[in-house]
Scaffold this active site. Structure first.
Site, short mmCIF file in Angstrom:
data_model
loop_
_atom_site.label_atom_id
_atom_site.label_comp_id
_atom_site.label_asym_id
_atom_site.label_seq_id
_atom_site.Cartn_x
_atom_site.Cartn_y
_atom_site.Cartn_z
N HIS A 169 -3.03 7.33 2.12
CA HIS A 169 -3.46 6.02 1.63
C HIS A 169 -4.89 5.79 2.09
CE1 HIS A 169 -3.84 1.85 0.86
NE2 HIS A 169 -3.73 1.48 2.12
N ASN A 179 -10.05 0.11 -0.74
CA ASN A 179 -8.58 0.10 -0.65
C ASN A 179 -8.02 -0.58 -1.90
OD1 ASN A 179 -5.89 -0.33 -0.07
ND2 ASN A 179 -6.24 -1.15 1.98
N CYS A 211 0.81 -1.23 0.00
CA CYS A 211 0.00 0.00 0.00
C CYS A 211 0.84 1.28 0.00
CB CYS A 211 -0.94 0.01 1.20
SG CYS A 211 -2.11 -1.34 1.19
#
Ligand code: UT7
Length: 329
Positions: free
Chosen positions: A254, A284, A114
């Protein structure tokens, strides 16, 4: 630094198919209310079986290259940040390079999960700042739906597919990457991980993991580290560059969980109204979240040349950090 490295083009691409909270209610024991309250996510995009990470990446890349006003042949390097490559090898970046006809470009993948886009962006800037390269294409692209366990309600509600891209170009103007911090703590590898079908038992044992090749995490533990890691990284950058939170025009965190993003924004003192957010529509998307959120902000709210922007990410590893830049478009 002989040169500055600034973003000259942005691109985004998400697959057509939507997986909504209502769809997930029919698949696992969950509810739209639980998902929205705990995560802020309403739907995610799912790649067609014929679409790989490289296909998503190329779509996002073409838009970024067009906005930068260059031809693919002018690219010196392509970095694809992904943890869901089409193949073990060659790297997805090579497939993208060939597909775009970027004949002069070197190419490699970067797996920082990520935090992949953040790390690829910082890496790309180094090549430009030294004077080695003029134009570098950075892509964060994922097909996470291929490694999600759609029977595990604690993870399947979170992840989606997508790609975001940026062209970084050499400039002598006072814009582009100013400073960054990157951190790692591999002693916490077992808190969020995904084995490959060939993962050695000894490695799985060392992280307390199981062999099933799907994403697993201790969500509650990751949550706390994510808030602390991203907040501290941003505050470090502000402090050592003599900046206050009011100076930051845009925070691009993020997108793992709206509650994490809100907590980070509060801790660093940037109002949520100046925090880029695309989690409701895409969930996500790991390495793709920062460029997707930045692309959305740029095309809806807009940014002015000279605005200070901060990227921050937290990832499996653990890996985390932040980058401070002066917008140049
Ligand atoms: O991308 C980087 C890595 N990942 C992250 O940054 C993720 C960080 N963590 C999170 O975002 C959150 O921890 C989650 C969204 C994963 C979970 O939210 P939470 O508020 O931490 O919930 P929890 O894990 O503490 O679970 C609370 C309850 C549990 O039930 P009990 O034990 O209280 O009865 C879970 O079983 O919610 C239950 N639960 C669900 N209920 C309905 C877990 N998943 C679901 C679900 N629907 N999908």
């Amino acid at each position: 630094m002989p040169f500055n490295a600034t973003i000259t083009g942005l691109g985004a691409y998400v697959p057509e198919r939507r997986l909504t909270n209502a769809d997930l209610e029919r698949m696992v024991d969950t509810s739209d209310e639980w998902i929205v309250t705990r995560t802020g996510i309403r739907e995610r995009r799912i790649a067609d079986p014929a679409e790989g990470t490289s296909h998503l990446a190329k779509r996002a890349a073409r838009e970024a290259i067009a906005q930068a006003g260059i031809e693919p042949e002018e690219l010196d390097l392509i970095i694809v940040a992904t943890s869901t490559p089409d193949l073990t090898f060659p790297p997805t970046a090579a497939l993208v390079q060939g597909g775009l006809g970027a004949k002069r470009a070197a190419a490699f993948d970067l797996n920082a999960v990520c935090s992949g886009f953040l790390q690829a962006y910082v890496t790309a800037a180094q090549f430009i700042q030294t004077g080695a390269y003029r134009h570098v294409l950075v892509i964060g692209a994922e097909t996470l739906s291929r490694i999600v366990d759609y029977e595990d309600r604690s993870t399947c509600i979170l992840f989606g597919d997508g790609a975001g891209a940026a062209v970084l170009s050499r400039t002598s103007e006072d814009v582009g990457l100013i400073d960054f911090v990157l951190h790692a703590d591999g002693t916490r590898a077992g808190l969020v991980y995904c084995p490959s079908p060939t993962s050695p038992e000894a490695t799985l044992k060392s992280i307390g993991g199981i062999a099933k090749p799907t994403i697993r995490q201790d969500g509650r533990a990751v949550f706390k580290f994510a808030v602390n890691g991203m907040s501290e990284s941003v505050l470090t950058l502000l402090e050592r560059n003599g900046l206050r939170s009011e100076d930051v025009r845009l925070l691009v965190p993020h997108q793992a969980n709206l509650r994490i993003m809100t907590a980070v924004a509060e801790r660093v003192g940037v109002p949520v109204e100046r925090t880029a957010n695309c989690i409701a529509e895409y969930g996500n998307t790991s390495a793709a979240t920062i460029p997707l959120a930045l692309h959305k902000w740029f095309h809806t709210e807009g940014l002015q040349k000279g605005d200070l922007v901060v990227f921050t990410a937290f990832a499996s590893g653990f890996l985390w950090g932040a980058a401070l830049l002066r917008w140049g478009m």
